[in-house]
Design a protein around this motif. Structure first.
Motif, short mmCIF file in Angstrom:
data_model
loop_
_atom_site.label_atom_id
_atom_site.label_comp_id
_atom_site.label_asym_id
_atom_site.label_seq_id
_atom_site.Cartn_x
_atom_site.Cartn_y
_atom_site.Cartn_z
N LYS A 32 -5.57 -4.05 -6.24
CA LYS A 32 -5.14 -3.12 -5.20
C LYS A 32 -4.88 -3.92 -3.93
N GLY A 59 1.38 2.15 -7.36
CA GLY A 59 0.11 2.86 -7.24
C GLY A 59 -0.42 3.05 -5.84
N ILE A 88 -2.86 -1.00 -9.20
CA ILE A 88 -2.59 -0.85 -10.62
C ILE A 88 -3.85 -1.20 -11.39
N SER A 89 -4.23 -0.34 -12.32
CA SER A 89 -5.37 -0.69 -13.16
C SER A 89 -4.92 -0.69 -14.61
N GLY A 90 -5.82 -1.12 -15.48
CA GLY A 90 -5.48 -1.17 -16.89
C GLY A 90 -4.61 -2.37 -17.25
N THR A 140 -7.55 -5.67 -1.68
CA THR A 140 -8.23 -6.90 -2.10
C THR A 140 -7.66 -8.11 -1.36
N ASP A 175 4.78 3.67 -3.96
CA ASP A 175 4.13 4.52 -4.96
C ASP A 175 4.29 3.95 -6.37
N GLN A 228 0.82 -1.21 0.00
CA GLN A 228 0.00 0.00 0.00
C GLN A 228 0.86 1.26 0.00
N ASN A 229 2.09 1.14 0.47
CA ASN A 229 2.92 2.34 0.60
C ASN A 229 4.04 2.43 -0.43
N ILE A 252 -7.89 -4.78 -12.55
CA ILE A 252 -7.33 -3.89 -11.53
C ILE A 252 -6.95 -4.72 -10.31
N PRO A 293 -2.34 2.76 -2.40
CA PRO A 293 -3.60 2.09 -2.06
C PRO A 293 -4.50 1.85 -3.26
N ALA A 294 -4.37 2.68 -4.31
CA ALA A 294 -5.25 2.52 -5.47
C ALA A 294 -4.83 1.34 -6.33
#
Lengths: 395, 322
Positions: free
Chosen positions: B230, B143, B148-150, B233, B140, B137-138, B228, B145-146
């Motif tokens: 995160k 991504g 990786i998407s896509g 999950t 960067d 989560q930490n 996605i 907390p958000a």
């Protein structure tokens, strides 16, 4: 021995019957669904998918948004429906999980929805997005605030079928910075926000950018984790820097405790935050006195005398015995916007609805008058609300 | 000689059954009879089977209560996505990287924690699972907390099917090998095993690493299907979901784990329309099973062709006795 074997057999039998009943029950329901599908082709209802977080970590968001959306559907249906057809809500629970959000969307597509309301959180919307894009069915996210929900930032492309009803994190952070500088006339500020989620991080980032670009100085930046209960250490540090304003982006669970501790330490400066503050628990935990001189950006105010808002608040209160929060209001507005788009498109065809949604101009909802911009974000006013002796007052 | 022939016959039969299953589903997907919704759940089913079977190796066969399986899944998911989406390598490399990363993490976590027993180990693995999540989560780069998407969708039915079969075959063969006997001896009586000259730490770590590696595989497949990922999950609730499948199926039964994973995924599908009562029914089923069958649906037995024969002949005998 034989007795034991017998009881085991009985237990297995019970379990088997139980499971059979479930399967049979579902089978029956599926069949009746199919039957109503047939009716729909003749055309008496428009199916609206409601994909909400009804269980799991953020169940309260989904619950309230669903309640709001259902009130809107009820109102619309009472007034004769849309294009002479009734709206039929298909409510499903995504368990606050991204994969389940996708799963639910796929199921709803299968059942013939023309548009989807929800999910509430940005992550779950992202999970649902590929299914919606693939099947060309519009999705209205009532409360997903992350900037990349409607825009694929990597490819620099708008996600065609994804719309939102709320403003973005960036808008909210900027609004509070403007408010602090223009209205409260402060020149320096401290930021003490949650670092556990992108929502609070985003708010802090955009607040800082806007505040500094308007000539303000950020004198201290501190962070806390969601679930923290003790904030006095960083607060003492902040007190040493003598800020005129403290920006606290985060959720009410931590913020309410934080504000109480700040006031106890003698920090009497104005404190600001975002829509994560919106909860009756704020006053309960922090107390009315500690909350004086605090401000937060929000989607609407329950106290707003506007008749449309008041009639919604009344209907909601009558049904659910509590005041509607922002999620309820945004869920309500999402359905109203959808109905408006279907009327303007003069068709319940998903692609035509999407085109109509894109052309939305000056739609008046209870969360304000809005137009949809080319990035599928609503352009609307952001309300700043002040706590005054435990009451919410819009500024 | 005869024995060898019979073994070949059994192997051939298994291959034919698997090939038939694969072809039928592939046909259903190709012709569109199996729509997107069922495809998603089929994928979830495969991933859950991999997770349950691999956790069963640790919890069921080795007898080490691990509650950090979702953490390894997360590592596999993120490592594979870093390889494919962020660095542009093919999916195969992503899968291998995910498995390797998770196995290495399993080794690093396993060596110190596997000295612990029972509840203490459970708590330690639970903690490590959470540490993995919070660390992810930490960062960067992936991504925060958000997440990786896509991520492009690369987990197709053939990939999923082959991965699931490989997982089951590897773990079943491992259990039936001398390694497996040593692993089971650790579960049955650690002290006795040690006296007999079994290097218990080695076998515990081995089971842990293999289990973690396959959890990484499941994570990689998951990431490349759901677009996605995160860190949230993969919280401890996900670990419990997997544990429930293993316990429901029977600790120490691979077929039990497969059946329970498939059953729970299917149950989720069947109950989706009843959002309000879903969790109640789900919990009720678990309670009933635990009261009347605390050893799980299959206990530590395997469902094989022979057990079908046994049931059949058993019935035959009992009816003859009457």
């Amino acid at each position: 021995m034989s007795k034991k074997g017998f009881s085991k057999k009985v237990a297995l039998l019970v379990l088997a019957v139980f499971m059979l009943a479930i399967v049979a029950g579902c089978g029956g329901d599926k069949a009746s669904d199919k039957a109503s599908d047939g009716d729909n082709k003749v055309g008496d209802t428009i199916k609206v998918g409601i994909n909400c977080e009804l269980s799991g970590a953020v169940a309260s968001y989904g619950d309230n948004a669903r309640n709001g959306a259902l009130i809107a559907i009820e109102e619309i249906n009472k007034a004769g429906g849309v294009l002479g057809k009734q709206l039929e809500p298909l409510v499903r629970d995504n368990q606050s999980k991204t994969d389940e959000a996708m799963n639910v969307s796929a199921a709803l597509v299968d059942e013939g929805m023309v548009a989807q309301i929800g999910p509430l959180t940005s992550g779950a919307v992202a999970g649902s997005t590929p299914v919606m894009m693939e099947n060309q069915i519009p999705l209205i996210a009532p409360a997903a605030t992350a900037n990349n929900v409607t825009v694929d930032e990597k490819a620099d492309k708008v996600r065609d079928y994804i719309f939102r009803m709320c403003y973005r994190d960036s808008d909210q952070g900027q609004r509070m910075a403007d408010f602090a500088i223009d209205t409260l006339k402060v020149k320096n500020a401290a930021i003490f926000g949650s670092t556990s989620d992108d929502y609070a991080k985003g708010l802090a980032k955009y607040f800082q950018e806007e505040f500094e670009s308007k000539g303000g100085t950020i004198v201290a930046v501190e962070g806390f984790m969601n679930g923290d209960k003790e904030f006095r250490g960083p607060l003492t540090k902040i007190r040493g820097k003598n800020p005129e304003f403290i920006y606290v982006p985060g959720y009410y669970t931590e913020v309410s405790v934080l504000i109480k501790q700040a006031r106890d330490l003698g920090l009497s400066v104005p404190i600001g935050g975002g829509d994560g503050w919106d909860s009756p628990d704020m006053v309960k935990v922090a107390g009315a006195e500690a909350l004086n001189n605090t401000y937060f950006t929000n989607h609407y105010s329950v106290e707003d005398p506007d008749p449309a808002i008041q009639s919604f608040v009344e209907a909601y209160q009558a049904k659910h015995k509590k005041a509607p929060d922002s999620f309820a209001a945004l869920g309500y507005d999402s359905v109203k916007l959808l109905a408006d788009a279907i009327t303007r498109a003069d068709s319940a065809d998903p692609v035509k609805i999407k085109e109509a949604l894109e052309k939305t101009q000056d739609f008046t909802g209870i969360t304000g008058k809005m137009s949809i911009d080319e990035q599928h974000n609503p352009v609307k006013n952001i309300v700043v609300i002040e706590y005054k002796d435990g009451k919410l007052v819009s500024r | 000689m005869e024995d060898k022939r019979r073994r070949w016959g059994k192997f051939l039969l298994e291959v034919i059954v698997l090939a038939a299953l694969f072809t039928v589903v592939q046909y259903l997907i190709a012709t569109g009879l199996l729509n997107r919704y069922y495809q998603i759940n089929l994928t979830l089913m495969g991933i859950n089977i991999i997770l349950a079977v691999s956790l069963n190796l640790i919890n069921g066969f080795t007898g080490q209560l691990s509650l950090g399986h979702a953490g390894f899944m997360a590592i596999g998911a993120f490592a594979s996505v870093i390889m494919t989406t962020l660095l542009g390598y093919p999916f195969m490399i992503g899968i291998l990287a995910g498995m390797l990363a998770a196995a290495v993490a399993g080794f690093i976590i396993g060596v110190p924690t596997l000295r612990l027993k029972g509840d203490y180990l459970a708590i330690a693995t639970l903690g490590f699972g959470e540490i993995i999540r919070v660390v992810l989560q930490n960062i960067d780069y992936i991504g925060g907390p958000a997440g990786i998407s896509g991520i492009s969708k690369m987990t197709t039915w053939p990939v999923l099917f082959i991965a699931t079969v490989i997982t089951i075959v590897v773990i079943v063969n491992m259990i039936n090998s001398s390694y497996g006997r040593a692993i089971i001896s650790v579960r049955e009586d650690e002290i006795a095993a040690e006296i007999m000259g079994v290097n218990t730490t080695k076998y515990k770590v081995l089971a842990f690493v293999v289990g973690a590696g396959f959890a990484g595989l499941a994570g990689a497949l998951y990431a490349h299907y759901f677009y996605i990922i995160k860190p949230e999950t993969f919280n401890f609730l996900k670990s419990f979901d997997i544990l429930v499948m293993v316990v429901l199926g029977g600790l120490g039964s691979t077929t039990g784990a497969v059946i329970a994973a498939a059953f729970i995924t299917a149950l989720n599908v069947v109950l989706q329309e009843y959002a309000a009562v879903r969790m109640i029914i789900y919990a009720l089923i678990l309670i009933i099973v635990m009261i009347y069958r605390p050893q799980g649906l299959l206990g530590n037995k395997e469902l094989t062709r022979r057990s079908f024969d046994k049931i059949w002949s058993g019935r035959h005998v009992s009816s003859a006795n009457k």
